[in-house]
Design a protein around this motif. Structure first.
Motif, PDB file in Angstrom:
ATOM      1  N   LEU A 196     -14.713  -2.296   3.537  1.00  0.00           N
ATOM      2  CA  LEU A 196     -13.474  -2.795   4.150  1.00  0.00           C
ATOM      3  C   LEU A 196     -12.783  -3.804   3.223  1.00  0.00           C
ATOM      4  CD1 LEU A 196     -14.667  -3.307   7.847  1.00  0.00           C
ATOM      5  CD2 LEU A 196     -12.973  -1.649   7.054  1.00  0.00           C
ATOM      6  N   LEU A 197     -13.580  -4.673   2.583  1.00  0.00           N
ATOM      7  CA  LEU A 197     -12.989  -5.669   1.685  1.00  0.00           C
ATOM      8  C   LEU A 197     -12.434  -5.007   0.427  1.00  0.00           C
ATOM      9  CD1 LEU A 197     -15.548  -8.605   2.113  1.00  0.00           C
ATOM     10  CD2 LEU A 197     -13.198  -8.483   2.964  1.00  0.00           C
ATOM     11  N   LEU A 198     -13.053  -3.900   0.023  1.00  0.00           N
ATOM     12  CA  LEU A 198     -12.536  -3.142  -1.121  1.00  0.00           C
ATOM     13  C   LEU A 198     -11.171  -2.539  -0.763  1.00  0.00           C
ATOM     14  CD1 LEU A 198     -13.236  -2.037  -3.957  1.00  0.00           C
ATOM     15  CD2 LEU A 198     -14.289  -0.062  -2.835  1.00  0.00           C
ATOM     16  N   PHE A 199     -11.099  -1.986   0.437  1.00  0.00           N
ATOM     17  CA  PHE A 199      -9.828  -1.430   0.942  1.00  0.00           C
ATOM     18  C   PHE A 199      -8.747  -2.511   0.919  1.00  0.00           C
ATOM     19  CE2 PHE A 199      -7.480  -0.499   5.099  1.00  0.00           C
ATOM     20  CZ  PHE A 199      -6.601   0.416   4.526  1.00  0.00           C
ATOM     21  N   LEU A 200      -9.085  -3.712   1.407  1.00  0.00           N
ATOM     22  CA  LEU A 200      -8.103  -4.808   1.408  1.00  0.00           C
ATOM     23  C   LEU A 200      -7.699  -5.182  -0.012  1.00  0.00           C
ATOM     24  CD1 LEU A 200      -9.316  -7.314   4.180  1.00  0.00           C
ATOM     25  CD2 LEU A 200      -7.767  -5.382   4.387  1.00  0.00           C
ATOM     26  N   ARG A 201      -8.676  -5.224  -0.923  1.00  0.00           N
ATOM     27  CA  ARG A 201      -8.334  -5.582  -2.318  1.00  0.00           C
ATOM     28  C   ARG A 201      -7.336  -4.590  -2.888  1.00  0.00           C
ATOM     29  NH1 ARG A 201     -12.137  -4.022  -6.885  1.00  0.00           N
ATOM     30  NH2 ARG A 201     -10.346  -2.787  -7.513  1.00  0.00           N
ATOM     31  N   TRP A 202      -7.599  -3.309  -2.709  1.00  0.00           N
ATOM     32  CA  TRP A 202      -6.680  -2.290  -3.236  1.00  0.00           C
ATOM     33  C   TRP A 202      -5.280  -2.460  -2.657  1.00  0.00           C
ATOM     34  CZ3 TRP A 202     -10.161   2.611  -2.100  1.00  0.00           C
ATOM     35  CH2 TRP A 202     -11.217   2.647  -3.015  1.00  0.00           C
ATOM     36  N   MET A 203      -5.191  -2.767  -1.362  1.00  0.00           N
ATOM     37  CA  MET A 203      -3.893  -2.816  -0.672  1.00  0.00           C
ATOM     38  C   MET A 203      -3.137  -4.120  -0.924  1.00  0.00           C
ATOM     39  SD  MET A 203      -3.462   0.045   0.941  1.00  0.00           S
ATOM     40  CE  MET A 203      -3.976   0.639  -0.656  1.00  0.00           C
ATOM     41  N   ILE A 204      -3.884  -5.202  -1.174  1.00  0.00           N
ATOM     42  CA  ILE A 204      -3.238  -6.527  -1.169  1.00  0.00           C
ATOM     43  C   ILE A 204      -3.058  -7.120  -2.564  1.00  0.00           C
ATOM     44  CG2 ILE A 204      -3.584  -8.921  -0.410  1.00  0.00           C
ATOM     45  CD1 ILE A 204      -4.838  -7.752   2.180  1.00  0.00           C
ATOM     46  N   ARG A 205      -4.024  -6.936  -3.461  1.00  0.00           N
ATOM     47  CA  ARG A 205      -3.866  -7.518  -4.808  1.00  0.00           C
ATOM     48  C   ARG A 205      -2.629  -6.921  -5.482  1.00  0.00           C
ATOM     49  NH1 ARG A 205      -6.237  -7.242  -9.238  1.00  0.00           N
ATOM     50  NH2 ARG A 205      -5.279  -9.184  -9.871  1.00  0.00           N
ATOM     51  N   PRO A 206      -1.952  -7.705  -6.330  1.00  0.00           N
ATOM     52  CA  PRO A 206      -0.745  -7.196  -6.985  1.00  0.00           C
ATOM     53  C   PRO A 206      -1.026  -5.919  -7.767  1.00  0.00           C
ATOM     54  CG  PRO A 206      -1.120  -9.528  -7.501  1.00  0.00           C
ATOM     55  CD  PRO A 206      -2.304  -9.073  -6.729  1.00  0.00           C
ATOM     56  N   ALA A 207      -0.022  -5.043  -7.819  1.00  0.00           N
ATOM     57  CA  ALA A 207      -0.188  -3.776  -8.539  1.00  0.00           C
ATOM     58  C   ALA A 207      -0.470  -4.069 -10.013  1.00  0.00           C
ATOM     59  CB  ALA A 207       1.083  -2.949  -8.401  1.00  0.00           C
ATOM     60  N   ASP A 208      -1.599  -3.592 -10.503  1.00  0.00           N
ATOM     61  CA  ASP A 208      -1.974  -3.864 -11.894  1.00  0.00           C
ATOM     62  C   ASP A 208      -2.543  -2.605 -12.555  1.00  0.00           C
ATOM     63  OD1 ASP A 208      -4.404  -3.603 -10.597  1.00  0.00           O
ATOM     64  OD2 ASP A 208      -5.239  -5.503 -11.275  1.00  0.00           O
ATOM     65  N   GLY A 209      -2.219  -1.437 -11.988  1.00  0.00           N
ATOM     66  CA  GLY A 209      -2.765  -0.196 -12.539  1.00  0.00           C
ATOM     67  C   GLY A 209      -4.035   0.221 -11.828  1.00  0.00           C
ATOM     68  N   VAL A 210      -4.670  -0.717 -11.131  1.00  0.00           N
ATOM     69  CA  VAL A 210      -5.866  -0.411 -10.328  1.00  0.00           C
ATOM     70  C   VAL A 210      -5.528  -0.686  -8.862  1.00  0.00           C
ATOM     71  CG1 VAL A 210      -8.259  -1.013  -9.866  1.00  0.00           C
ATOM     72  CG2 VAL A 210      -7.448  -0.917 -12.224  1.00  0.00           C
ATOM     73  N   ASP A 211      -5.314  -1.965  -8.546  1.00  0.00           N
ATOM     74  CA  ASP A 211      -4.923  -2.331  -7.176  1.00  0.00           C
ATOM     75  C   ASP A 211      -3.435  -2.007  -6.996  1.00  0.00           C
ATOM     76  OD1 ASP A 211      -7.525  -3.262  -6.609  1.00  0.00           O
ATOM     77  OD2 ASP A 211      -7.103  -5.093  -7.722  1.00  0.00           O
ATOM     78  N   LEU A 212      -3.023  -1.865  -5.712  1.00  0.00           N
ATOM     79  CA  LEU A 212      -1.682  -1.303  -5.492  1.00  0.00           C
ATOM     80  C   LEU A 212      -0.649  -2.289  -4.927  1.00  0.00           C
ATOM     81  CD1 LEU A 212      -3.938   1.183  -4.703  1.00  0.00           C
ATOM     82  CD2 LEU A 212      -1.824   2.399  -4.999  1.00  0.00           C
ATOM     83  N   GLY A 213      -1.100  -3.417  -4.406  1.00  0.00           N
ATOM     84  CA  GLY A 213      -0.158  -4.436  -3.925  1.00  0.00           C
ATOM     85  C   GLY A 213       0.830  -3.926  -2.896  1.00  0.00           C
ATOM     86  N   LEU A 214       0.365  -3.161  -1.905  1.00  0.00           N
ATOM     87  CA  LEU A 214       1.296  -2.544  -0.947  1.00  0.00           C
ATOM     88  C   LEU A 214       1.546  -3.409   0.291  1.00  0.00           C
ATOM     89  CD1 LEU A 214      -0.077   1.135  -0.847  1.00  0.00           C
ATOM     90  CD2 LEU A 214       1.886   0.276  -2.131  1.00  0.00           C
ATOM     91  N   TRP A 215       0.620  -4.294   0.617  1.00  0.00           N
ATOM     92  CA  TRP A 215       0.703  -4.961   1.923  1.00  0.00           C
ATOM     93  C   TRP A 215       1.326  -6.351   1.811  1.00  0.00           C
ATOM     94  CZ3 TRP A 215      -4.508  -3.929   4.965  1.00  0.00           C
ATOM     95  CH2 TRP A 215      -4.599  -2.578   5.242  1.00  0.00           C
ATOM     96  N   PRO A 216       2.055  -6.774   2.860  1.00  0.00           N
ATOM     97  CA  PRO A 216       2.718  -8.079   2.825  1.00  0.00           C
ATOM     98  C   PRO A 216       1.762  -9.222   3.189  1.00  0.00           C
ATOM     99  CG  PRO A 216       3.222  -6.975   4.891  1.00  0.00           C
ATOM    100  CD  PRO A 216       2.335  -6.041   4.126  1.00  0.00           C
ATOM    101  N   VAL A 217       0.723  -9.362   2.396  1.00  0.00           N
ATOM    102  CA  VAL A 217      -0.313 -10.367   2.656  1.00  0.00           C
ATOM    103  C   VAL A 217      -0.637 -11.049   1.322  1.00  0.00           C
ATOM    104  CG1 VAL A 217      -2.720 -10.709   3.404  1.00  0.00           C
ATOM    105  CG2 VAL A 217      -1.304  -8.983   4.550  1.00  0.00           C
ATOM    106  N   ALA A 218      -0.828 -12.368   1.348  1.00  0.00           N
ATOM    107  CA  ALA A 218      -1.125 -13.108   0.112  1.00  0.00           C
ATOM    108  C   ALA A 218      -2.534 -12.779  -0.379  1.00  0.00           C
ATOM    109  CB  ALA A 218      -1.003 -14.605   0.365  1.00  0.00           C
ATOM    110  N   PRO A 219      -2.712 -12.468  -1.682  1.00  0.00           N
ATOM    111  CA  PRO A 219      -4.059 -12.173  -2.210  1.00  0.00           C
ATOM    112  C   PRO A 219      -5.019 -13.345  -2.086  1.00  0.00           C
ATOM    113  CG  PRO A 219      -2.350 -11.606  -3.821  1.00  0.00           C
ATOM    114  CD  PRO A 219      -1.660 -12.317  -2.696  1.00  0.00           C
TER     115      PRO A 219
END
Ligand code: SF4
Length: 312
Positions: free
Chosen positions: A185-208
């Protein structure tokens, strides 16, 4: 005065400086594009558009346990069965179940994943996106409770039984209130929330800054070797303990080392003891308790040899 917890690592400021430098080097040297190709997150990048990608990420993160080659193979099979438009496929539950008939991954059957994706799509329709549903839980006031409440809604929408004979549905969506590391679940959040950097996608309106490290066996092992935790097994508390150290390096983005560290753990073949063939090329040997001890011994031996004249 409150006593410090026994397991809380006390890292000297000088060690923290060396640790941050070493982690930055690991992150800089990590070939993120090459590693992404062998990581479950690569599956998510194959979809176009945020609604497709958040559904794909939920599936990929849920399946991310066990051998990584098997995981990638299973995700490929899932994608081939369900097609490019996962949002459309998730609308028709009987058809989706039919497409996934006979699908298996460890504890999961095709029906489990069909119900999960269909339930997630119900939430997308209800809130606009999974990201909006999660953000509405105010994770900045407490990640564990926000995540647990999000999981409650998802479990309900997927019509997962509260308890049952099969462990698949419960394993798909663990309850963070139970104290488990909730790595997927925390991996899912990391992918969705961390800024897009080629790995994570930064899709959600939540502060990393709210994120907590997804601690798998590789990260846990390295964290112990680095002195970030003394705990024998991962748990939510251990994940917070490790994150607390990383937060001192970057309060706004405390899980930015996760991808590089996890892949270093997978690639290094670390045995959590000094083995010259494995540890000599290891990028964190100077800050690892096993590697550093051996380096110190080596320099002491060299110093002793330098003072003692060779025998004739
Ligand atoms: S130096 Fe050796 S024991 Fe330490 S993390 Fe690297 S591979 Fe593991």
């Amino acid at each position: 005065m409150t006593k410090p917890r026994r397991s809380l690592p006390l890292l000297a400021p000088e060690k923290l400086v060396r640790l941050e430098r070493a982690l930055e080097e690991v992150r800089t040297r990590c070939d993120a594009e090459a590693r992404r190709r062998v990581d479950p997150v690569g599956f998510v990048h194959g979809y176009r558009g945020p609604l497709q990608q958040e559904l794909a990420a939920l599936v990929a993160a849920s399946c991310a346990f066990g051998n990584v080659t098997t995981i990638r193979g299973k995700l490929h099979e899932f994608g081939a069965r369900t097609g490019d438009d996962l949002v459309a496929a998730s609308e028709d539950l009987p058809a989706l179940r039919h497409k996934l008939l006979g699908f298996r991954h460890r504890l999961y059957q095709g029906d489990d994943l069909a119900n999960l994706v269909h339930g997630a799509h119900i939430i997308q329709r209800r809130h606009g996106s999974l990201g909006a549903a999660f953000a509405s839980r105010r994770p900045e006031s407490g990640l564990a409770e926000a995540l647990a409440s999000f999981v409650d809604e998802l479990r309900d929408a997927a019509a997962f039984p509260a308890s049952g004979e099969r462990r698949g549905p419960a394993h798909l969506l663990p309850d963070p209130r139970g104290g488990s590391a909730s790595k997927r679940l925390l991996l899912f959040l990391r992918w969705m929330i961390r800024p897009a950097d080629g790995v994570d996608l930064g899709l959600w309106p939540v502060a990393p800054s709210v994120l907590v490290m997804p601690v798998d066996v590789h990260v846990h092992k390295l964290a112990r070797n680095l002195g970030l935790t003394r705990a024998a097994s991962p748990s939510w508390r251990v994940a917070e303990e490790i994150t607390a150290v990383f937060r001192r390096f970057d309060e706004a983005d405390p899980v930015k080392y996760d991808f590089a560290l996890c892949h270093l753990g997978m690639a290094s073949g670390c045995r959590s003891r000094f083995e010259a063939a494995v540890c000599t090329p290891c990028e964190i040997r100077e800050v690892c308790r096993h590697g550093a001890r051996k380096l110190r011994q080596g320099s002491t031996e060299r110093a002793v040899r330098a003072k003692v004249p060779p025998r004739t």
